[in-house]
Write a protein that holds these residues in place. Structure first.
Motif, short mmCIF file in Angstrom:
data_model
loop_
_atom_site.label_atom_id
_atom_site.label_comp_id
_atom_site.label_asym_id
_atom_site.label_seq_id
_atom_site.Cartn_x
_atom_site.Cartn_y
_atom_site.Cartn_z
N PHE A 83 0.84 -1.19 0.00
CA PHE A 83 0.00 0.00 0.00
C PHE A 83 0.88 1.25 0.00
O PHE A 83 2.05 1.20 0.38
N SER A 84 0.30 2.37 -0.38
CA SER A 84 1.03 3.64 -0.34
C SER A 84 1.16 4.10 1.10
O SER A 84 0.35 3.74 1.97
N ASP A 85 2.18 4.92 1.37
CA ASP A 85 2.38 5.45 2.73
C ASP A 85 1.20 6.30 3.16
O ASP A 85 0.82 6.31 4.33
N THR A 86 0.61 7.03 2.22
CA THR A 86 -0.54 7.88 2.54
C THR A 86 -1.73 7.05 3.00
O THR A 86 -2.40 7.38 3.98
N PHE A 87 -1.97 5.94 2.30
CA PHE A 87 -3.08 5.06 2.67
C PHE A 87 -2.85 4.46 4.07
O PHE A 87 -3.76 4.44 4.90
N LEU A 88 -1.63 3.98 4.32
CA LEU A 88 -1.32 3.38 5.62
C LEU A 88 -1.41 4.43 6.73
O LEU A 88 -1.89 4.14 7.82
N HIS A 89 -0.95 5.64 6.44
CA HIS A 89 -1.01 6.72 7.42
C HIS A 89 -2.46 7.02 7.81
O HIS A 89 -2.80 7.07 9.00
N ASP A 90 -3.31 7.21 6.80
CA ASP A 90 -4.72 7.53 7.05
C ASP A 90 -5.44 6.37 7.75
O ASP A 90 -6.24 6.58 8.67
N ALA A 91 -5.16 5.16 7.30
CA ALA A 91 -5.80 3.98 7.89
C ALA A 91 -5.36 3.77 9.33
O ALA A 91 -6.18 3.44 10.20
N PHE A 92 -4.08 3.98 9.60
CA PHE A 92 -3.55 3.83 10.97
C PHE A 92 -4.26 4.76 11.94
O PHE A 92 -4.74 4.35 12.99
N HIS A 93 -4.34 6.04 11.58
CA HIS A 93 -4.97 7.02 12.47
C HIS A 93 -6.47 6.81 12.57
O HIS A 93 -7.07 7.05 13.64
N PHE A 94 -7.10 6.35 11.48
CA PHE A 94 -8.54 6.11 11.52
C PHE A 94 -8.88 4.97 12.48
O PHE A 94 -9.71 5.13 13.38
N PHE A 95 -8.23 3.83 12.30
CA PHE A 95 -8.54 2.66 13.14
C PHE A 95 -8.04 2.84 14.57
O PHE A 95 -8.60 2.27 15.51
N LYS A 96 -6.98 3.64 14.73
CA LYS A 96 -6.47 3.91 16.08
C LYS A 96 -7.53 4.64 16.91
O LYS A 96 -7.73 4.34 18.10
N HIS A 97 -8.21 5.60 16.29
CA HIS A 97 -9.20 6.40 17.01
C HIS A 97 -10.56 5.72 17.11
O HIS A 97 -11.42 6.18 17.87
N TRP A 98 -10.77 4.64 16.37
CA TRP A 98 -12.05 3.93 16.43
C TRP A 98 -11.97 2.61 17.19
O TRP A 98 -12.94 1.86 17.22
N GLY A 99 -10.84 2.34 17.81
CA GLY A 99 -10.73 1.14 18.64
C GLY A 99 -11.08 1.44 20.09
O GLY A 99 -10.44 2.28 20.71
N PHE A 100 -12.11 0.80 20.60
CA PHE A 100 -12.58 1.06 21.97
C PHE A 100 -12.58 -0.22 22.80
O PHE A 100 -13.56 -0.53 23.47
N VAL A 101 -11.48 -0.94 22.76
CA VAL A 101 -11.40 -2.20 23.51
C VAL A 101 -11.48 -1.94 25.01
O VAL A 101 -12.09 -2.70 25.76
N GLU A 102 -10.84 -0.85 25.46
CA GLU A 102 -10.83 -0.55 26.89
C GLU A 102 -12.24 -0.25 27.41
O GLU A 102 -12.57 -0.54 28.57
N VAL A 103 -13.09 0.33 26.54
CA VAL A 103 -14.48 0.61 26.93
C VAL A 103 -15.23 -0.70 27.12
O VAL A 103 -16.04 -0.85 28.04
N PHE A 104 -14.94 -1.66 26.26
CA PHE A 104 -15.60 -2.97 26.34
C PHE A 104 -15.24 -3.69 27.63
O PHE A 104 -16.09 -4.30 28.27
N ILE A 105 -13.96 -3.63 28.02
CA ILE A 105 -13.53 -4.31 29.24
C ILE A 105 -14.17 -3.68 30.47
O ILE A 105 -14.52 -4.36 31.44
#
Length: 199
Positions: free
Chosen positions: A129-151
């Motif tokens: 993948f392009s660096d731009t795609f990985l950059h955007d995807a990394f920050h998107f999924f990082k901010h949408w992960g709420f595992v700690e809320v589930f626990i």
């Protein structure tokens, strides 16, 4: 004299540009003009990769071992991570189950996978993948992960169920999930996006 942009760093307090080659690696480095602390780029580390791989392996275990066990009139009920989503679907909470599926399972898992892919692309000639795609995807999924809320919701559920059922206990999956959250958190903390994406 021509100076490349990647050879200088800026003080965010006063805007002074400093040549990186003259900057020491001390964590308490200060700007010569305003005496403010200057944030240095951390060296690229494999720690984030190791934590991401550990998180994915622990995630697989989470779908094998139950998080919590209930004894209702002599009947043992177990709830796994994916089982929780299935229970919500069976109770016709379709929208809620989709939110839980995405924020608790898909987003954290893809976050770890993107970190691993980033390391592969940096240290090999493989360009998936392009660096731009990985950059955007990394920050998107990082901010949408709420595992700690589930626990936290599991702990609240456990407290509310005490006295309502014959017996309830945290199962092995709960303790695996605590370690999983630690590895997931550390993989993001140790990941140096500036060194990977150049942002």
């Amino acid at each position: 004299m021509n100076i490349k942009t990647d050879e200088i760093m800026e003080c965010y307090s006063c805007g002074l540009f400093i040549k990186k080659e003259k900057v020491s690696k001390k964590s308490t480095l200060k700007c010569p003009r305003c005496n403010s602390k200057i944030q240095l780029d951390k060296e690229h580390s494999f720690d984030s990769l190791y934590y991401s791989i550990s998180a994915i392996l622990l995630f697989l275990l989470l779908n094998i071992y139950p998080l919590i066990s209930l004894n209702v009139n002599g009947k043992i009920l177990n709830a796994t991570l994916l089982g929780s989503v299935k229970i919500l679907l069976e109770q016709d909470f379709f929208l809620v189950s989709l939110v839980v599926l995405f924020t608790i399972i898909i987003a954290p898992l893809l976050n770890s996978i993107i970190i691993i892919l980033s390391f592969i692309q940096i240290h090999t000639k493989v360009k998936i993948f392009s660096d731009t795609f990985l950059h955007d995807a990394f920050h998107f999924f990082k901010h949408w992960g709420f595992v700690e809320v589930f626990i936290i919701s599991i702990i609240v559920t456990y407290i509310k169920l005490i006295g309502m059922v014959s017996s309830t206990k945290f199962d092995i999956g709960f303790y695996i999930m605590l370690i999983y959250i630690f590895c997931f958190y550390m993989s993001n903390v140790k990941f140096e996006g500036k060194n990977v994406f150049g942002d």
